[in-house]
Structure formats: structure tokens, C-alpha cells
Motif scaffolding. Structure first.
Motif, PDB file in Angstrom:
ATOM      1  N   ILE A  64      10.527  88.309  97.519  1.00  0.00           N
ATOM      2  CA  ILE A  64       9.557  88.661  98.553  1.00  0.00           C
ATOM      3  C   ILE A  64      10.353  88.983  99.813  1.00  0.00           C
ATOM      4  CG2 ILE A  64       7.669  87.846 100.019  1.00  0.00           C
ATOM      5  CD1 ILE A  64       6.986  85.854  97.734  1.00  0.00           C
ATOM      6  N   ASP A  65      10.067  90.136 100.392  1.00  0.00           N
ATOM      7  CA  ASP A  65      10.722  90.508 101.648  1.00  0.00           C
ATOM      8  C   ASP A  65       9.624  90.795 102.665  1.00  0.00           C
ATOM      9  OD1 ASP A  65      12.064  91.673 103.791  1.00  0.00           O
ATOM     10  OD2 ASP A  65      13.509  92.698 102.493  1.00  0.00           O
ATOM     11  N   LYS A  66       9.299  89.777 103.416  1.00  0.00           N
ATOM     12  CA  LYS A  66       8.187  89.931 104.359  1.00  0.00           C
ATOM     13  C   LYS A  66       8.534  90.917 105.468  1.00  0.00           C
ATOM     14  CE  LYS A  66       6.178  85.468 103.353  1.00  0.00           C
ATOM     15  NZ  LYS A  66       5.595  84.211 103.836  1.00  0.00           N
ATOM     16  N   GLY A 121       8.097  94.187 104.027  1.00  0.00           N
ATOM     17  CA  GLY A 121       6.759  94.379 103.488  1.00  0.00           C
ATOM     18  C   GLY A 121       6.780  94.768 102.033  1.00  0.00           C
ATOM     19  N   ILE A 142       7.267  93.287  97.800  1.00  0.00           N
ATOM     20  CA  ILE A 142       7.272  92.201  96.827  1.00  0.00           C
ATOM     21  C   ILE A 142       7.868  92.778  95.541  1.00  0.00           C
ATOM     22  CG2 ILE A 142       4.909  92.730  96.067  1.00  0.00           C
ATOM     23  CD1 ILE A 142       4.508  89.729  95.635  1.00  0.00           C
ATOM     24  N   PRO A 158       1.167  91.659 104.482  1.00  0.00           N
ATOM     25  CA  PRO A 158       1.383  90.219 104.713  1.00  0.00           C
ATOM     26  C   PRO A 158       0.363  89.345 103.985  1.00  0.00           C
ATOM     27  CG  PRO A 158       1.662  91.418 106.763  1.00  0.00           C
ATOM     28  CD  PRO A 158       1.176  92.423 105.746  1.00  0.00           C
ATOM     29  N   ALA A 159      -0.867  89.817 103.882  1.00  0.00           N
ATOM     30  CA  ALA A 159      -1.888  89.035 103.179  1.00  0.00           C
ATOM     31  C   ALA A 159      -1.487  88.792 101.731  1.00  0.00           C
ATOM     32  CB  ALA A 159      -3.233  89.764 103.231  1.00  0.00           C
ATOM     33  N   THR A 183       1.996  89.022 100.603  1.00  0.00           N
ATOM     34  CA  THR A 183       3.278  88.302 100.533  1.00  0.00           C
ATOM     35  C   THR A 183       3.136  86.842 100.980  1.00  0.00           C
ATOM     36  OG1 THR A 183       3.884  89.165 102.721  1.00  0.00           O
ATOM     37  CG2 THR A 183       4.697  90.365 100.805  1.00  0.00           C
ATOM     38  N   ASP A 184       2.149  86.559 101.813  1.00  0.00           N
ATOM     39  CA  ASP A 184       1.941  85.176 102.252  1.00  0.00           C
ATOM     40  C   ASP A 184       1.277  84.321 101.180  1.00  0.00           C
ATOM     41  OD1 ASP A 184       3.052  85.765 104.661  1.00  0.00           O
ATOM     42  OD2 ASP A 184       1.164  85.883 105.765  1.00  0.00           O
ATOM     43  N   LYS A 185       0.704  84.993 100.208  1.00  0.00           N
ATOM     44  CA  LYS A 185      -0.122  84.272  99.244  1.00  0.00           C
ATOM     45  C   LYS A 185       0.666  83.754  98.042  1.00  0.00           C
ATOM     46  CE  LYS A 185      -4.627  85.126  97.024  1.00  0.00           C
ATOM     47  NZ  LYS A 185      -5.610  86.185  96.695  1.00  0.00           N
ATOM     48  N   LYS A 216       4.726  82.942  96.064  1.00  0.00           N
ATOM     49  CA  LYS A 216       6.129  82.609  96.264  1.00  0.00           C
ATOM     50  C   LYS A 216       6.920  83.015  95.020  1.00  0.00           C
ATOM     51  CE  LYS A 216       5.681  77.799  94.716  1.00  0.00           C
ATOM     52  NZ  LYS A 216       4.408  78.020  94.011  1.00  0.00           N
TER      53      LYS A 216
END
Ligand code: CU
Length: 130
Positions: free
Chosen positions: A69-71, A74, A76, A99-100, A102-104, A106
Motif C-alpha cells: 500500500i502506498d498512500k 495513492g 494499492i 484514501p478511503a 487504502t485506509d481500509k 493492510k
């Protein structure tokens, strides 16, 4: 009215025939996926869509495991299974992701995901853990 569809089908058939002659090397996850998609893996991901004239977004669904994941970027990266709608074999690749998304998740999560393909760009638009 189905001329375009027919042309694409013929093109794929021709590619399949061409690939069949040299597809001797064992490939992981080589199930009933079309050979051209496997061939595309040898090149850059830009060839993956296999539909150069397609501009309308294609919706697809897939399953896979999050490998990165590379926030900041942006993106995945998913080790995903075959995606018939995109004529893709199983592979590991990066997708755009908001982000919605990638934040969800792991790294290591096994997910089902929705994908929107626009030309050669893929974006994950929804995820749910398996
Ligand atoms: Cu892929």
C-alpha cells in the motif's frame, strides 16, 4: 451492429492462435484464461487491457491479497486472481486507490474488490475483506 465486437473477437482469436504455438512454458494459474493476457505479462502493464480502442470504463470484480500500500502515491498492489471481465490472468500489480480504500486494508489482507478500468488504468473502487 456487432461489427466492433466481432472484430475484437477475431483479433483475440488470432492472438490466441499465435500464442498457442509458443505457450510451452508452464505458467502459474494457467487455467482457462486466454493466452494473450499471459503474453501481456511479459511486457509492460500498459498492454494489459488488450482493447486499444476501448475508452469506456469497464467494471470488474476480483479477489486477491494486498501485497503493498502506498498512500502517498495513492496506489494499492494486489496479488489478484483471474479477472475475466478484463481478460487478465492472475498477477500481482498496482492499482490506483483513493484514501478511503487504502485506509481500509493492510498488507496481507485477503479482499474482494471492485475495479474500474479506463483504457489501461485500473482503479480499485471498493474493497471488502474475505
Ligand atoms: Cu492485473
Amino acid at each position: 451492429m456487432n461489427y466492433t465486437r466481432l472484430t475484437i473477437a477475431l483479433g483475440i482469436a488470432a492472438l490466441t492462435a499465435a500464442c498457442g504455438k509458443k505457450a510451452e512454458t508452464p505458467v502459474a494459474a494457467e487455467t482457462n484464461q486466454a493466452a494473450p493476457a499471459t503474453e501481456a505479462m511479459n511486457g509492460d502493464m500498459g498492454n494489459m487491457a488488450m482493447a486499444p480502442t476501448a475508452v469506456a470504463p469497464i467494471m470488474a470484480k476480483g479477489r486477491g491479497t494486498v501485497t503493498a500500500i502506498d498512500k502517498a502515491a495513492g496506489t494499492i498492489t494486489l496479488d489478484h486472481g483471474p479477472i475475466p471481465q478484463a481478460k487478465w490472468p492472475a498477477m500481482t500489480m498496482a492499482f490506483k486507490a483513493a484514501p478511503a480504500i487504502t485506509d481500509k486494508v493492510k498488507v496481507g489482507d485477503k479482499i474482494d474488490f471492485d475495479l474500474t478500468l479506463t483504457g489501461n488504468t485500473g482503479e480499485v473502487t471498493a474493497v471488502s475483506k474475505q
